[in-house]
Design a protein around this motif. Structure first.
Motif, PDB file in Angstrom:
ATOM      1  N   ILE A 190       0.974  -1.371   0.180  1.00 34.75           N
ATOM      2  CA  ILE A 190      -0.026   0.105   0.018  1.00 34.75           C
ATOM      3  C   ILE A 190       0.814   1.128  -0.069  1.00 34.75           C
ATOM      4  CG2 ILE A 190      -1.806   1.249   1.169  1.00 34.75           C
ATOM      5  CD1 ILE A 190      -2.648  -1.612   0.139  1.00 34.75           C
ATOM      6  N   VAL A 191       0.530   2.378  -0.726  1.00 31.17           N
ATOM      7  CA  VAL A 191       1.398   3.130  -0.974  1.00 31.17           C
ATOM      8  C   VAL A 191       0.513   4.710  -1.062  1.00 31.17           C
ATOM      9  CG1 VAL A 191       3.203   2.254  -2.327  1.00 31.17           C
ATOM     10  CG2 VAL A 191       1.653   3.116  -3.494  1.00 31.17           C
ATOM     11  N   ALA A 192       1.159   5.846  -0.698  1.00 32.01           N
ATOM     12  CA  ALA A 192       0.540   6.895  -0.525  1.00 32.01           C
ATOM     13  C   ALA A 192       1.172   7.646  -1.731  1.00 32.01           C
ATOM     14  CB  ALA A 192       0.891   7.924   0.610  1.00 32.01           C
ATOM     15  N   VAL A 193       0.478   8.404  -2.543  1.00 28.61           N
ATOM     16  CA  VAL A 193       0.845   8.995  -4.132  1.00 28.61           C
ATOM     17  C   VAL A 193       0.216  10.369  -3.994  1.00 28.61           C
ATOM     18  CG1 VAL A 193       1.150   6.749  -5.089  1.00 28.61           C
ATOM     19  CG2 VAL A 193      -1.262   8.126  -5.279  1.00 28.61           C
ATOM     20  N   GLY A 194       0.859  11.448  -4.726  1.00 30.07           N
ATOM     21  CA  GLY A 194       0.435  12.642  -5.052  1.00 30.07           C
ATOM     22  C   GLY A 194       0.741  13.371  -6.123  1.00 30.07           C
ATOM     23  N   PRO A 195       0.669  14.373  -6.607  1.00 34.29           N
ATOM     24  CA  PRO A 195       0.700  14.831  -7.857  1.00 34.29           C
ATOM     25  C   PRO A 195       2.255  15.101  -7.998  1.00 34.29           C
ATOM     26  CG  PRO A 195       0.006  16.584  -6.667  1.00 34.29           C
ATOM     27  CD  PRO A 195      -0.322  15.271  -5.851  1.00 34.29           C
ATOM     28  N   LYS A 196       3.001  15.018  -9.176  1.00 30.05           N
ATOM     29  CA  LYS A 196       4.321  14.965  -9.613  1.00 30.05           C
ATOM     30  C   LYS A 196       5.079  16.021  -8.962  1.00 30.05           C
ATOM     31  CE  LYS A 196       3.889  16.737 -14.255  1.00 30.05           C
ATOM     32  NZ  LYS A 196       4.098  16.512 -15.539  1.00 30.05           N
ATOM     33  N   ASP A 197       4.298  17.301  -8.858  1.00 31.70           N
ATOM     34  CA  ASP A 197       4.848  18.920  -8.223  1.00 31.70           C
ATOM     35  C   ASP A 197       4.778  18.875  -6.843  1.00 31.70           C
ATOM     36  OD1 ASP A 197       2.289  19.202  -8.552  1.00 31.70           O
ATOM     37  OD2 ASP A 197       2.328  20.993  -9.643  1.00 31.70           O
ATOM     38  N   LEU A 198       4.149  17.854  -6.149  1.00 27.53           N
ATOM     39  CA  LEU A 198       4.038  18.062  -4.667  1.00 27.53           C
ATOM     40  C   LEU A 198       5.121  18.243  -3.986  1.00 27.53           C
ATOM     41  CD1 LEU A 198       1.628  18.300  -2.719  1.00 27.53           C
ATOM     42  CD2 LEU A 198       2.052  15.878  -2.221  1.00 27.53           C
ATOM     43  N   LYS A 254       3.663  11.186  -7.856  1.00 25.90           N
ATOM     44  CA  LYS A 254       4.588  10.979  -7.254  1.00 25.90           C
ATOM     45  C   LYS A 254       4.575   9.871  -5.857  1.00 25.90           C
ATOM     46  CE  LYS A 254       7.252  14.654  -5.774  1.00 25.90           C
ATOM     47  NZ  LYS A 254       7.441  15.932  -5.167  1.00 25.90           N
ATOM     48  N   LEU A 255       5.614   9.082  -5.735  1.00 28.37           N
ATOM     49  CA  LEU A 255       5.532   8.219  -4.619  1.00 28.37           C
ATOM     50  C   LEU A 255       5.940   9.019  -3.264  1.00 28.37           C
ATOM     51  CD1 LEU A 255       5.133   5.315  -3.393  1.00 28.37           C
ATOM     52  CD2 LEU A 255       7.518   4.969  -4.017  1.00 28.37           C
ATOM     53  N   LEU A 256       4.935   9.187  -2.397  1.00 29.17           N
ATOM     54  CA  LEU A 256       5.232   9.781  -1.236  1.00 29.17           C
ATOM     55  C   LEU A 256       6.052   8.783   0.108  1.00 29.17           C
ATOM     56  CD1 LEU A 256       2.142  11.759  -0.719  1.00 29.17           C
ATOM     57  CD2 LEU A 256       4.044  12.261  -2.119  1.00 29.17           C
ATOM     58  N   GLY A 257       5.463   7.510  -0.095  1.00 28.61           N
ATOM     59  CA  GLY A 257       5.857   6.651   0.619  1.00 28.61           C
ATOM     60  C   GLY A 257       5.123   5.282   0.627  1.00 28.61           C
ATOM     61  N   GLU A 258       5.494   4.149   1.288  1.00 29.87           N
ATOM     62  CA  GLU A 258       4.843   2.827   1.432  1.00 29.87           C
ATOM     63  C   GLU A 258       4.478   2.929   3.068  1.00 29.87           C
ATOM     64  OE1 GLU A 258       5.497  -1.964   1.657  1.00 29.87           O
ATOM     65  OE2 GLU A 258       7.323  -0.449   0.625  1.00 29.87           O
ATOM     66  N   LEU A 259       3.242   2.435   3.072  1.00 32.00           N
ATOM     67  CA  LEU A 259       2.597   1.941   4.492  1.00 32.00           C
ATOM     68  C   LEU A 259       2.985   0.481   4.728  1.00 32.00           C
ATOM     69  CD1 LEU A 259       1.086   4.660   3.301  1.00 32.00           C
ATOM     70  CD2 LEU A 259      -0.786   3.661   4.892  1.00 32.00           C
ATOM     71  N   LYS A 260       4.184   0.461   5.284  1.00 29.21           N
ATOM     72  CA  LYS A 260       4.795  -0.801   5.508  1.00 29.21           C
ATOM     73  C   LYS A 260       3.948  -1.865   6.252  1.00 29.21           C
ATOM     74  CE  LYS A 260       9.549   0.646   3.915  1.00 29.21           C
ATOM     75  NZ  LYS A 260      10.849   0.563   4.268  1.00 29.21           N
ATOM     76  N   GLU A 261       3.138  -1.241   7.008  1.00 33.07           N
ATOM     77  CA  GLU A 261       2.539  -1.889   8.177  1.00 33.07           C
ATOM     78  C   GLU A 261       1.249  -2.841   7.249  1.00 33.07           C
ATOM     79  OE1 GLU A 261       3.446   1.006   8.646  1.00 33.07           O
ATOM     80  OE2 GLU A 261       4.418   1.421  10.215  1.00 33.07           O
TER      81      GLU A 261
END
Length: 296
Positions: free
Chosen positions: A168-176, A256-263
């Protein structure tokens, strides 16, 4: 020598061409023991062996190579005859209804059902909706199989098969402008778009936010994953999705990949009735999916 059974000869022909009983079973959609027993019976009918058996490996012996040449000619003639016959009315296609929850990507739904779209004997209908809606339709016999992110089929009347898992990942616009070193706590500094249906993914995300004491401002809900990606791309907001649903957009730089919710992990499940009129079609599509997955 007994009269040769053409079905047994055909099974031998496919095994010889494919190189193994395992590959032949996948092509014929039969179990390996069934094919092995049919070949053994063929050898008994012929009065000689056609394979040299070494452990689990099968090699054609001299007699086997002779039989294969004759079988190739026989089935080539059969194909010519079939092609030469006048065009007959096509048999009615078997109808299969597949339901898919809205948080699954269209690419995954197509990848799962790919073989069915190439099958001239099958008519497919795909319906997207919430888990609750799809389960009700299955109860009414309107859906044969559900693709879901959770194992909701825990009953004697239903079967559930795990197709795989995804991160599961959090994503946003490329210019965020986003500081990944402060992830995930800094998600609460941004606007958040969520799924409007209460599927397993949304439940897990909300539980994660509560546990980590993260409180982003939710500005809206969407029940279509494609629309969610479009809105995320064009607003200064983020969304949380399965990685495979945004893999192409991340590679192209649209998101843009903001991060992975590793849990968190999301499961991909196939749910279907234990007793189904389309049991053979369901088994066929599942076997094909796992076969293609094993080759990746």
């Amino acid at each position: 020598m007994n009269k040769i059974n053409l079905n047994k000869l055909y099974y031998f022909y496919i095994v010889a061409k494919e190189g193994s009983v395992k590959s032949a079973s996948e092509k014929l959609h039969l179990t390996q023991p069934t094919i092995s027993s049919q070949i053994k019976e063929l050898e008994e009918d012929l009065g000689f062996d056609v394979f040299i058996r070494k452990h689990r490996k099968l090699d054609l012996n001299r007699n086997g190579r002779f039989v294969l040449k004759k079988a190739e000619k026989l089935f080539a003639i059969a194909d010519e005859l079939e092609n030469a016959l006048p065009i007959r009315g096509k048999a009615e296609r078997v109808k299969i209804n597949i339901g898919a929850i809205q948080s699954l990507s269209n690419s995954f739904i197509y990848n799962f059902s790919m073989k069915l779209w190439q099958d001239d004997s099958v008519y497919i209908r795909i319906t997207q909706g919430s888990q609750e809606e799809l389960m009700k339709k299955m109860d009414r016999g309107e859906i044969d199989l559900i693709l879901s992110d959770g194992n909701y089929g825990k009953s004697k009347k239903l079967k559930s098969i795990l197709l795989g898992q995804d991160k599961i990942v959090a994503v946003g616009p490329k210019d965020l402008e986003f500081n990944k070193r402060k992830f995930p706590k800094n998600l609460e500094d941004y606007h958040y778009i969520s799924f409007s249906n209460q599927g397993r993914l949304q439940e897990d995300v909300e539980y994660f936010f509560d546990r980590e004491n993260i409180h982003p401002e939710k500005i809206g809900e969407v029940d279509d994953i494609t629309l969610m990606k479009v809105i995320t791309k064009h607003t200064q907001s983020f969304s949380i999705l399965p990685h495979r649903a945004v893999k192409n957009q991340l590679q192209r730089g649209d998101l843009k990949l903001l991060g992975e919710l590793k849990e968190l992990k999301t499961g991909l499940w196939a749910i279907f009735p234990s007793l189904s009129a389309n049991k053979l079609v369901i088994r066929k599509v599942l076997n094909d999916y796992f076969h293609r997955k094993s080759k990746k």
